[in-house]
Design a protein around this motif. Structure first.
Motif, PDB file in Angstrom:
ATOM      1  N   ASP A 361       0.853  -1.188   0.000  1.00 25.48           N
ATOM      2  CA  ASP A 361       0.000   0.000   0.000  1.00 25.48           C
ATOM      3  C   ASP A 361       0.888   1.238   0.000  1.00 25.48           C
ATOM      4  N   LYS A 362       0.413   2.305  -0.616  1.00 22.54           N
ATOM      5  CA  LYS A 362       1.196   3.547  -0.696  1.00 22.54           C
ATOM      6  C   LYS A 362       0.381   4.687  -0.117  1.00 22.54           C
ATOM      7  N   ASP A 363       1.041   5.554   0.678  1.00 15.83           N
ATOM      8  CA  ASP A 363       0.323   6.675   1.287  1.00 15.83           C
ATOM      9  C   ASP A 363       0.426   7.933   0.422  1.00 15.83           C
ATOM     10  N   GLU A 364      -0.127   9.033   0.927  1.00 17.56           N
ATOM     11  CA  GLU A 364      -0.193  10.273   0.153  1.00 17.56           C
ATOM     12  C   GLU A 364       1.170  10.930  -0.043  1.00 17.56           C
ATOM     13  N   PHE A 365       2.186  10.472   0.696  1.00 18.59           N
ATOM     14  CA  PHE A 365       3.539  11.021   0.548  1.00 18.59           C
ATOM     15  C   PHE A 365       4.396  10.174  -0.386  1.00 18.59           C
ATOM     16  N   GLY A 366       3.784   9.149  -0.975  1.00 13.12           N
ATOM     17  CA  GLY A 366       4.519   8.300  -1.911  1.00 13.12           C
ATOM     18  C   GLY A 366       5.319   7.202  -1.239  1.00 13.12           C
ATOM     19  N   LYS A 367       5.057   6.940   0.052  1.00  9.10           N
ATOM     20  CA  LYS A 367       5.773   5.897   0.775  1.00  9.10           C
ATOM     21  C   LYS A 367       4.976   4.593   0.739  1.00  9.10           C
ATOM     22  N   SER A 368       5.636   3.527   0.322  1.00  6.88           N
ATOM     23  CA  SER A 368       4.989   2.213   0.238  1.00  6.88           C
ATOM     24  C   SER A 368       5.259   1.406   1.502  1.00  6.88           C
ATOM     25  N   LYS A 369       4.268   0.579   1.849  1.00  4.77           N
ATOM     26  CA  LYS A 369       4.374  -0.294   3.011  1.00  4.77           C
ATOM     27  C   LYS A 369       4.023  -1.709   2.598  1.00  4.77           C
ATOM     28  N   LEU A 370       4.833  -2.670   3.027  1.00  3.52           N
ATOM     29  CA  LEU A 370       4.619  -4.077   2.727  1.00  3.52           C
ATOM     30  C   LEU A 370       4.174  -4.798   4.000  1.00  3.52           C
ATOM     31  N   TYR A 371       3.146  -5.634   3.876  1.00  8.39           N
ATOM     32  CA  TYR A 371       2.688  -6.397   5.034  1.00  8.39           C
ATOM     33  C   TYR A 371       2.009  -7.666   4.555  1.00  8.39           C
ATOM     34  N   SER A 372       1.991  -8.682   5.419  1.00  6.78           N
ATOM     35  CA  SER A 372       1.374  -9.949   5.044  1.00  6.78           C
ATOM     36  C   SER A 372       0.011 -10.086   5.697  1.00  6.78           C
ATOM     37  N   LEU A 373      -0.781 -10.996   5.164  1.00  4.46           N
ATOM     38  CA  LEU A 373      -2.120 -11.235   5.706  1.00  4.46           C
ATOM     39  C   LEU A 373      -2.043 -11.797   7.126  1.00  4.46           C
ATOM     40  N   SER A 374      -0.933 -12.444   7.444  1.00  2.00           N
ATOM     41  CA  SER A 374      -0.792 -13.030   8.780  1.00  2.00           C
ATOM     42  C   SER A 374      -0.645 -11.964   9.860  1.00  2.00           C
ATOM     43  N   GLU A 375      -0.401 -10.715   9.471  1.00  2.00           N
ATOM     44  CA  GLU A 375      -0.276  -9.634  10.456  1.00  2.00           C
ATOM     45  C   GLU A 375      -1.627  -9.133  10.950  1.00  2.00           C
ATOM     46  N   PHE A 376      -2.705  -9.533  10.276  1.00  2.00           N
ATOM     47  CA  PHE A 376      -4.045  -9.151  10.721  1.00  2.00           C
ATOM     48  C   PHE A 376      -4.525 -10.163  11.756  1.00  2.00           C
ATOM     49  N   LYS A 377      -4.635  -9.720  12.994  1.00  2.00           N
ATOM     50  CA  LYS A 377      -4.956 -10.632  14.091  1.00  2.00           C
ATOM     51  C   LYS A 377      -6.383 -11.171  14.014  1.00  2.00           C
ATOM     52  N   ASN A 378      -7.283 -10.432  13.374  1.00  2.00           N
ATOM     53  CA  ASN A 378      -8.689 -10.856  13.327  1.00  2.00           C
ATOM     54  C   ASN A 378      -9.026 -11.669  12.080  1.00  2.00           C
ATOM     55  N   VAL A 379      -8.010 -12.051  11.303  1.00  2.00           N
ATOM     56  CA  VAL A 379      -8.248 -12.836  10.093  1.00  2.00           C
ATOM     57  C   VAL A 379      -8.005 -14.309  10.407  1.00  2.00           C
ATOM     58  N   ARG A 380      -9.070 -15.082  10.478  1.00  2.58           N
ATOM     59  CA  ARG A 380      -8.952 -16.505  10.738  1.00  2.58           C
ATOM     60  C   ARG A 380      -8.655 -17.245   9.433  1.00  2.58           C
ATOM     61  N   ILE A 381      -8.265 -18.505   9.580  1.00  7.05           N
ATOM     62  CA  ILE A 381      -7.908 -19.269   8.377  1.00  7.05           C
ATOM     63  C   ILE A 381      -9.123 -19.572   7.515  1.00  7.05           C
ATOM     64  N   ASP A 382     -10.330 -19.475   8.097  1.00  5.54           N
ATOM     65  CA  ASP A 382     -11.541 -19.735   7.315  1.00  5.54           C
ATOM     66  C   ASP A 382     -12.197 -18.451   6.810  1.00  5.54           C
ATOM     67  N   THR A 383     -11.495 -17.310   6.945  1.00  3.91           N
ATOM     68  CA  THR A 383     -12.021 -16.033   6.465  1.00  3.91           C
ATOM     69  C   THR A 383     -12.021 -15.999   4.934  1.00  3.91           C
ATOM     70  N   ASP A 384     -12.995 -15.328   4.363  1.00  2.69           N
ATOM     71  CA  ASP A 384     -13.029 -15.119   2.918  1.00  2.69           C
ATOM     72  C   ASP A 384     -12.069 -13.971   2.593  1.00  2.69           C
ATOM     73  N   TYR A 385     -10.839 -14.319   2.232  1.00  5.02           N
ATOM     74  CA  TYR A 385      -9.810 -13.301   1.999  1.00  5.02           C
ATOM     75  C   TYR A 385     -10.186 -12.367   0.850  1.00  5.02           C
ATOM     76  N   GLU A 386     -10.641 -12.952  -0.239  1.00  3.47           N
ATOM     77  CA  GLU A 386     -10.944 -12.169  -1.438  1.00  3.47           C
ATOM     78  C   GLU A 386     -12.047 -11.144  -1.156  1.00  3.47           C
ATOM     79  N   LYS A 387     -13.109 -11.577  -0.510  1.00  4.35           N
ATOM     80  CA  LYS A 387     -14.218 -10.675  -0.207  1.00  4.35           C
ATOM     81  C   LYS A 387     -13.764  -9.517   0.668  1.00  4.35           C
ATOM     82  N   ASN A 388     -12.967  -9.809   1.671  1.00  8.93           N
ATOM     83  CA  ASN A 388     -12.478  -8.757   2.562  1.00  8.93           C
ATOM     84  C   ASN A 388     -11.494  -7.823   1.856  1.00  8.93           C
ATOM     85  N   TYR A 389     -10.710  -8.384   0.951  1.00  5.52           N
ATOM     86  CA  TYR A 389      -9.767  -7.550   0.197  1.00  5.52           C
ATOM     87  C   TYR A 389     -10.518  -6.550  -0.677  1.00  5.52           C
TER      88      TYR A 389
END
Length: 402
Positions: A361-389
């Protein structure tokens, strides 16, 4: 195998950024991970994000580091280094960029990195430890460098002698040379050579396009890859029986080749017709340009990075390529694939673990941030990833969620 890539101040990445290929504690799809003495490593990373978010720049950062290592031993010490710092800050343009990789080679983990600006490599380091989950395992110094002050570990005098000889030959004008590259090319065997060889067999391509000549070289020089390519391409296109590669003039030193698709003859099924490859579909030509490199990577091991792997591929073919890296019967040498994609076909819990799915993701200052789905604590393995994305819950979409 690549365990981690860490970098800072490269193009749109302002802050320290980490791409981690070591598996988390997630139990799902353990059979697809690479097990090294109880440590699990990911064979595939899929990266998503909006256009211009920084996905390609992430892959370019890997390529930039690896290219500097490959080319350093023959670099012109009188020319500046073509660095790529964050452009939207006066400070970062004057600040060093940093790159570091952690590799698993044999029983050991190696952590290698450097800091660089257009004038010099200001720091360089290489450490080694037994590859283990035990936090008490001692890390040994192979070498540490600050500007032109270099210290080698007690067991690595041979590398010190090589570096000193090289420095003397250049009147110590070694600011623009890397110790790893310079020492490795003088050694036929050894740890530095192993690290250097791993980097040299790893590949990156932007816009998912490998040139035709590369594919020809691979297919004409390796019978195993050639046979696998012919088998896969027939599975992909039932109308295409294979690809014929012929040297234009067998008696000439000219390495020019003609490429033809082999097709059935409608009038006589026992005969075939050769179709000039330029008349094949764009998808078939892309398969020819990319598939040999993928099969070569799977045969040798190492790292392959491809930008927008899904473009011009049918979703089933796209999935087949990715799954080859997860199949231990095919990926016998622990090859790894990092790719970007706009397709969400594999952005789900059935095909991927959360730690394999990354977002940029990139912010308004042009800085990009990289993160994985595993960093979201409320995302269970049975979550619909695509729908939430698509709902904007993970960020990394072209516009803010309304």
């Amino acid at each position: 195998m690549l365990l981690q890539f860490k970098f800072k101040n490269h193009k749109c990445f302002y802050d320290e950024t980490i791409l981690d290929l070591t598996a988390t504690q997630e139990k799902r799809h353990l059979e697809t991970t690479i097990d090294v003495k109880g440590n699990r490593i990911l064979p595939v990373i899929e990266i998503h994000g909006a256009n211009a978010s920084g996905k390609s720049s992430l892959l370019e950062a890997i390529n930039f580091m690896f290219s500097l290592i490959r080319k350093s031993s023959r670099a012109d010490v009188n020319r500046s280094i073509r660095t790529k710092p964050f452009a939207f800050s006066n400070e970062t343009l004057k600040t060093d960029s940093e790159y570091e990789i952690s590799l698993c080679l044999g029983e050991y983990e190696y952590r290698y990195g450097f800091s660089v600006n257009r004038n010099a490599f200001t720091e360089e380091w290489l450490y080694k430890k037994k590859f283990s989950n035990n936090s008490r395992v001692v890390q040994k110094v192979i070498f540490e460098r600050v500007n032109n002050d270099v210290e080698f570990g007690p067991s690595y005098d041979k590398y010190k002698k090589t570096w000193d000889l090289f420095g003397n030959s250049l009147n110590n004008n070694t600011d623009k040379l890397l110790i790893l590259s310079t020492a490795a090319i003088k050694e036929q065997t050894g740890e530095l050579r192993d690290i250097y060889d791993y980097i040299c067999k790893s590949n990156y391509r932007i816009n998912n396009f490998f040139d035709e000549d590369t594919s020809i070289d691979i297919l004409t020089q390796n019978d195993i890859v050639y046979d696998k390519f012919q088998q896969v391409i027939k599975e992909i296109d039932p109308c295409l029986l294979g690809v014929k590669i012929e040297k234009v003039d067998e008696d000439s030193d000219d390495e020019s080749y003609t490429i033809s698709g082999i097709h059935r003859n409608l009038d006589n099924p026992k005969e075939t017709i050769l179709l000039p490859f330029g008349h094949e579909s764009a998808g078939t030509m892309k398969i020819f340009n990319i598939l040999p490199k993928i099969l070569w990577n799977l045969e040798l091991g190492g790292l392959l990075c491809i930008d927008e792997l899904d473009i011009q591929f049918h979703p089933f073919l796209f999935k087949k390529i990715v799954n080859m890296y997860k199949d231990k019967d095919i990926n016998k040498n622990n090859a790894q694939l990092i790719y970007t994609s706009h397709s969400t076909m594999l952005f789900n819990n059935k095909d991927n673990r959360r730690d394999q799915l990354y977002l940029v993701d990139k912010d308004e200052f042009g800085k990009s941030k990289l993160y994985s789905l595993s960093e979201f604590k409320n995302v269970r393995i049975d979550t619909d990833y695509e729908k939430n994305y698509f709902a904007g819950n993970f960020g990394a979409i072209p516009f803010s969620k309304k």
